[in-house]
Design a protein around this motif. Structure first.
Motif: not given
Length: 511
Positions: A407-424
Motif C-alpha cells: 500500500t502507499d499509506h495507512g489511515t488512523v481514526k482521529v478524535d482530537n481536534p487541533v486548531k490551525v489557521v491558514g489562508d484560502r
C-alpha cells in the motif's frame, strides 16, 4: 443450565455418559429415534443435539437435514459406528458441528459440547488472561523502543492483540487502546527526531521511493513473472483480515516498511512509482508533478512515472498498468488476463479501501457500519471476499506468478481536534497542511519550515508543512464546531502515526 437433546436407538446403553454430563451441569433429554428428536425440538428449545447416525426410521443424516432446515441455530454433533468416508462427507457437507466415531468416552463428548457451546466464553476468558499477562511486556516495548525495528515489532504485537481481543469480545479494549495511544506518542517523538536524517542520509528504513527497486526488481532479475498490487489505505490489520482468504493460493512473507511524509496518495504513491522523493519528481519531471494548489488530479501520471523508473535502471521488462476502482473494472481486467500474463511485470492499483475510508466520512450509514477498527476491517474483508479480487489472486497463483502486495499509506481514526489557521490556498487535508503563514501551536504538530530539506516541493518559497500526530486532526477556529461534529471518529491519513506510516509489503509465492 444448557439443555441437550440426545437421540440414539440404544440410549439405555449410554446412561453412564448421560449421568456424567448431568454431573457437569447439563440438562440432558433422551429420545430413541429421529422422529422423536424432531418432535422434542418442536416442543422445546435445546442448546445442542447429540445425534446417532444409524437409527431405524429416519436415519441420522435425514434427521440432520430436517434439524438444519427447521432449527438452523442448533448445533448438531453426530455420533456413529461407521467410518465410511461417504457418510462422513455427507455429514460434514450438511454442516454438522462435530463428528464422533463410537466408541466414545464421556470426556470426548464433553470436549465437543464445550467447543460448540462455550468456545466464545472460553476464548474470551483465555484472551483476556493472555493479554493481561502480555500487558507488561507491551508496556516495556513501548518504553524502550528506540529503532524502527523496535516499532515494527511493537506495532505488529499491538495489531495482533487488537484483532484477537475484538474477536473474543473481552473488556480489554480500553486498555489496549491506551497502549496504542502511548505507542503512537513515542512513535511520533521518534519520527520527529529521525525523519530529516532518513530522507537526507544513507541510513534509513525501507521507504516509499525505494520499494519497487528493493522488492520487485530482484524478483524480475530471477526471471519471475511479478504482479505488483497496491491497495490504497491497506493497513496492517486490513491485510491480516484478508490473509486467510489468500492463504489457499499463496505462501506469504510479511514485512513492514515506512512511508514518506505526507502519508497521502499524492506524495507517497507517486514516490513509489517514480522511485524518487517528491522534490526529485517535481525537478526531474515537472510535467508529471501536480502541486497542492492545482486542480488537476494528483495521481494521473503513475504509469508514466513507473516507466521513467524502469528507464533510469535501464530495464527492458515488459509491463502493464491498471487502476481498478470497482468490481466492473476488476471483471474487465480478468477478461484480459491471458494477454496480461505475457508481461514480466503487471501493476495493479486498487482504490476501494480509500473509497471506503472517504465514504465513511461522508456517509452516516457507512460510518455506522464501520464504527470501530474491527468493523472497518470486517467491511474491507467482505469487499476482498466478494469483489472478484480473490479470483484475480487465484488466477495469478495458477499462472505461477509472484505477487508483491503493498500500500502507499495507512489511515488512523482521529478524535482530537487541533486548531490551525491558514489562508484560502491552504490544502484541505485534515492530517497535514501546506501553506504560507500557517498559525498553530508548535507543541501539537511536526513542522517542516524548509520542505526541500525533507524531499518535498512547495507551492511557494515561504510555504511550510505541518503534520498532525497520534489521533489529532486539524480544525479551523472559525468553523470549529462543524469540524468536530463532522470529522471526529473518522479515518484520516496524511500525518504521523504507526497506522499511517508502518504498512505491509508482502511477497507472495504460489502454493
Amino acid at each position: 443450565m444448557e439443555k441437550i437433546l440426545w437421540a440414539d436407538d440404544e440410549i439405555d446403553l449410554l446412561k453412564p455418559h448421560i449421568l456424567f454430563l448431568k454431573s457437569k451441569g447439563y440438562d440432558v433429554t433422551t429420545v430413541a429415534s429421529g422422529r422423536d428428536a424432531l418432535d422434542a425440538l418442536a416442543a422445546s428449545h435445546f442448546s445442542l443435539v447429540l445425534l446417532d447416525e444409524n437409527m431405524p426410521g429416519l436415519s441420522g443424516l435425514e434427521t440432520l437435514m430436517l434439524i438444519n432446515r427447521d432449527h438452523p441455530d442448533v448445533p448438531v454433533i453426530m455420533i456413529t459406528k461407521s467410518e465410511e468416508e461417504n457418510i462422513m462427507n455427507q455429514a460434514i457437507g450438511s454442516k454438522i458441528a462435530d463428528y464422533l466415531i463410537k466408541p466414545v468416552n464421556p470426556n470426548q463428548i464433553l470436549l465437543s459440547i464445550k467447543k460448540n457451546l462455550h468456545s466464545s466464553e472460553l476464548v474470551s476468558r483465555q484472551q483476556s488472561s493472555s493479554y493481561q499477562q502480555e500487558f507488561s511486556r507491551l508496556s516495556s516495548l513501548i518504553a524502550r523502543a528506540e529503532s524502527i525495528e523496535d516499532f515494527y515489532e511493537l506495532y505488529k504485537s499491538l495489531i495482533f492483540w487488537q484483532m484477537n481481543l475484538s474477536k473474543a469480545e473481552t473488556n480489554m479494549d480500553e486498555m489496549l487502546s491506551m497502549q496504542m495511544r502511548d505507542a503512537n506518542y513515542n512513535f511520533t517523538k521518534f519520527v520527529k527526531h529521525n525523519y530529516e536524517a532518513w530522507v537526507s542520509g544513507e541510513e534509513h528504513p525501507l521507504m516509499s521511493h525505494e520499494l519497487i527497486k528493493t522488492k520487485v526488481f530482484p524478483l524480475l532479475d530471477d526471471g519471475e513473472k511479478v504482479f505488483f498490487i497496491l491497495i490504497d489505505n491497506f493497513r496492517l490489520d486490513l491485510w491480516r483480515s484478508a490473509q486467510p482468504l489468500i492463504s489457499e493460493y499463496f505462501n506469504s512473507q510479511e514485512e513492514l516498511y515506512t512511508t514518506i511524509l505526507p502519508t497521502s496518495t499524492q506524495y507517497a504513491r507517486n514516490a513509489i512509482f517514480a522511485g524518487l522523493m517528491p522534490l526529485q519528481i517535481s525537478t526531474m519531471y515537472p510535467a508529471m508533478w501536480v502541486d497542492e494548489d492545482e486542480d488537476e488530479g494528483k495521481n494521473i501520471h503513475e504509469e508514466a512515472l513507473l516507466r521513467t523508473l524502469l528507464e533510469r535502471y535501464r530495464r527492458k521488462d515488459t509491463m502493464s498498468y491498471a487502476k481498478l476502482n470497482d468490481s466492473t473494472a476488476v471483471e474487465k481486467y480478468l477478461s484480459k488476463f491471458k494477454n496480461i500474463l505475457g508481461n514480466q511485470l503487471n501493476v495493479v492499483v486498487l482504490n476501494f479501501i480509500d473509497m471506503l475510508s472517504h465514504a465513511r466520512t461522508e456517509s452516516k450509514t457507512i460510518r455506522e457500519l464501520a464504527n470501530t477498527d474491527a468493523a472497518y476491517c470486517s467491511l474491507a474483508e467482505s469487499w476482498f471476499r466478494h469483489s472478484g479480487i480473490i479470483e484475480l489472486f487465484r488466477r495469478i497463483s495458477a499462472a505461477g506468478a509472484k505477487i508483491v502486495l503493498t500500500t502507499d499509506h495507512g489511515t488512523v481514526k482521529v478524535d482530537n481536534p487541533v486548531k490551525v489557521v491558514g489562508d484560502r490556498n491552504t490544502n484541505t487535508n485534515l492530517r497535514y497542511k501546506v501553506g504560507k503563514n500557517l498559525g498553530y501551536n508548535k507543541k501539537h504538530v511536526y513542522e517542516m519550515l524548509n520542505p526541500r530539506k525533507f524531499g518535498l516541493p512547495a507551492p511557494n518559497l515561504s510555504s511550510s508543512f505541518i503534520y498532525a500526530c497520534n489521533q489529532d486532526y486539524f480544525a479551523y477556529p472559525n468553523n470549529y464546531s462543524y469540524y468536530v461534529q463532522y470529522y471526529n471518529g473518522t479515518f484520516q491519513h496524511g500525518g504521523i502515526s504507526m497506522q499511517e506510516m508502518l504498512v505491509p509489503v508482502v511477497t507472495m509465492t504460489p502454493r
